[in-house]
Design a protein around this motif. Structure first.
Motif, mmCIF file in Angstrom:
data_model
loop_
_atom_site.group_PDB
_atom_site.id
_atom_site.type_symbol
_atom_site.label_atom_id
_atom_site.label_comp_id
_atom_site.label_asym_id
_atom_site.label_seq_id
_atom_site.Cartn_x
_atom_site.Cartn_y
_atom_site.Cartn_z
ATOM 1 N N GLY A 17 0.818 -1.199 0.000
ATOM 2 C CA GLY A 17 0.000 0.000 0.000
ATOM 3 C C GLY A 17 0.854 1.252 0.000
ATOM 4 N N ILE A 18 0.190 2.388 0.008
ATOM 5 C CA ILE A 18 0.865 3.684 -0.054
ATOM 6 C C ILE A 18 1.498 3.999 1.292
ATOM 7 N N CYS A 19 2.642 4.626 1.253
ATOM 8 C CA CYS A 19 3.413 4.917 2.457
ATOM 9 C C CYS A 19 3.155 6.338 2.959
ATOM 10 N N SER A 20 1.989 6.878 2.764
ATOM 11 C CA SER A 20 1.729 8.259 3.152
ATOM 12 C C SER A 20 1.802 8.460 4.668
ATOM 13 N N LYS A 21 1.600 7.395 5.439
ATOM 14 C CA LYS A 21 1.647 7.523 6.891
ATOM 15 C C LYS A 21 3.051 7.330 7.458
ATOM 16 N N CYS A 22 3.955 6.894 6.627
ATOM 17 C CA CYS A 22 5.316 6.626 7.096
ATOM 18 C C CYS A 22 6.067 7.937 7.220
ATOM 19 N N HIS A 23 6.419 8.282 8.425
ATOM 20 C CA HIS A 23 7.157 9.517 8.659
ATOM 21 C C HIS A 23 8.460 9.233 9.404
ATOM 22 N N LEU A 24 8.936 7.998 9.259
ATOM 23 C CA LEU A 24 10.216 7.640 9.861
ATOM 24 C C LEU A 24 11.340 7.985 8.900
ATOM 25 N N ARG A 25 12.435 8.466 9.478
ATOM 26 C CA ARG A 25 13.613 8.823 8.691
ATOM 27 C C ARG A 25 14.824 8.091 9.230
ATOM 28 N N VAL A 26 15.731 7.765 8.334
ATOM 29 C CA VAL A 26 17.002 7.166 8.714
ATOM 30 C C VAL A 26 18.026 8.287 8.685
ATOM 31 N N GLU A 27 18.643 8.532 9.845
ATOM 32 C CA GLU A 27 19.652 9.582 9.950
ATOM 33 C C GLU A 27 21.017 8.931 10.123
ATOM 34 N N PHE A 28 21.940 9.287 9.243
ATOM 35 C CA PHE A 28 23.276 8.714 9.267
ATOM 36 C C PHE A 28 24.171 9.543 10.180
ATOM 37 N N ILE A 41 23.998 0.097 2.183
ATOM 38 C CA ILE A 41 23.126 1.195 2.607
ATOM 39 C C ILE A 41 23.812 2.532 2.351
ATOM 40 N N ALA A 42 25.092 2.633 2.705
ATOM 41 C CA ALA A 42 25.837 3.878 2.487
ATOM 42 C C ALA A 42 25.948 4.191 1.000
ATOM 43 N N LYS A 43 26.169 3.172 0.195
ATOM 44 C CA LYS A 43 26.262 3.374 -1.251
ATOM 45 C C LYS A 43 24.941 3.892 -1.807
ATOM 46 N N VAL A 44 23.842 3.293 -1.369
ATOM 47 C CA VAL A 44 22.520 3.703 -1.842
ATOM 48 C C VAL A 44 22.192 5.129 -1.385
ATOM 49 N N ALA A 45 22.519 5.450 -0.146
ATOM 50 C CA ALA A 45 22.202 6.779 0.392
ATOM 51 C C ALA A 45 23.087 7.867 -0.196
ATOM 52 N N GLY A 46 24.272 7.491 -0.659
ATOM 53 C CA GLY A 46 25.180 8.486 -1.235
ATOM 54 C C GLY A 46 25.627 9.479 -0.185
ATOM 55 N N SER A 47 25.552 10.741 -0.511
ATOM 56 C CA SER A 47 26.006 11.791 0.421
ATOM 57 C C SER A 47 24.883 12.315 1.316
ATOM 58 N N ARG A 48 23.709 11.737 1.214
ATOM 59 C CA ARG A 48 22.578 12.203 2.029
ATOM 60 C C ARG A 48 22.827 11.904 3.503
ATOM 61 N N ARG A 49 22.471 12.813 4.370
ATOM 62 C CA ARG A 49 22.614 12.634 5.818
ATOM 63 C C ARG A 49 21.351 12.045 6.430
ATOM 64 N N VAL A 51 17.382 10.175 5.113
ATOM 65 C CA VAL A 51 16.471 9.750 4.047
ATOM 66 C C VAL A 51 15.221 9.158 4.687
ATOM 67 N N SER A 52 14.126 9.152 3.934
ATOM 68 C CA SER A 52 12.929 8.517 4.478
ATOM 69 C C SER A 52 13.142 7.001 4.495
ATOM 70 N N LEU A 53 12.553 6.372 5.475
ATOM 71 C CA LEU A 53 12.668 4.925 5.622
ATOM 72 C C LEU A 53 12.134 4.224 4.378
ATOM 73 N N HIS A 54 11.014 4.684 3.879
ATOM 74 C CA HIS A 54 10.402 4.085 2.691
ATOM 75 C C HIS A 54 11.319 4.211 1.478
ATOM 76 N N TRP A 55 11.893 5.391 1.284
ATOM 77 C CA TRP A 55 12.796 5.616 0.159
ATOM 78 C C TRP A 55 13.975 4.653 0.233
ATOM 79 N N LEU A 56 14.577 4.532 1.421
ATOM 80 C CA LEU A 56 15.737 3.666 1.587
ATOM 81 C C LEU A 56 15.373 2.207 1.343
ATOM 82 N N GLU A 57 14.232 1.786 1.852
ATOM 83 C CA GLU A 57 13.797 0.394 1.648
ATOM 84 C C GLU A 57 13.648 0.095 0.167
#
Length: 111
Positions: A17-28, A41-49, A51-57
């Motif tokens: 389903g849609i992740c509109s309720k997901c407001h968890l973030r992964v902070e590096f 995970i670091a390779k996927v995230a790149g230089s971002r400090r 990212v949203s949990l859904h985006w990373l998944e």
């Protein structure tokens, strides 16, 4: 604790389903990866400090899928199912990140 947060939000991940309720973030934290999963995970995230949990998944599932295709996984028909085959594996990887490497926080509450 991080794995519990990931499991709580699994129903909102792709394929469920849609992740509109997901407001968890992964902070590096800036600490280097300590294992192969964190390296990906670091390779996927790149230089971002952060990212949203859904985006990373989703991006981890994509990376795992394409890595498997590069190793010949297309012969096993994973192409039929696509990246969704790797959603649980990517959620497991996120849940097992060391807190020294990254933390999962609720963007709405600051926890």
């Amino acid at each position: 604790m991080q794995l519990d947060k990931v499991r709580e939000w699994l129903p909102f991940f792709r394929g469920h389903g849609i992740c509109s309720k997901c407001h968890l973030r992964v902070e590096f934290t800036g600490v280097p990866p300590g294992n192969p999963a964190e390296e990906l995970i670091a390779k996927v995230a790149g230089s971002r400090r952060s990212v949203s949990l859904h985006w990373l998944e989703e991006r981890l599932a994509d990376a795992l899928y394409y890595a498997e295709l590069d190793k010949g996984g297309g012969v096993n028909d994973i192409g039929v199912w696509g990246c969704a085959v790797f959603c649980k594996e990517s959620a497991r990887m996120i849940g097992e990140m060391r807190p020294e490497f990254a933390v999962v926080r609720d963007a709405n509450s600051g926890h």
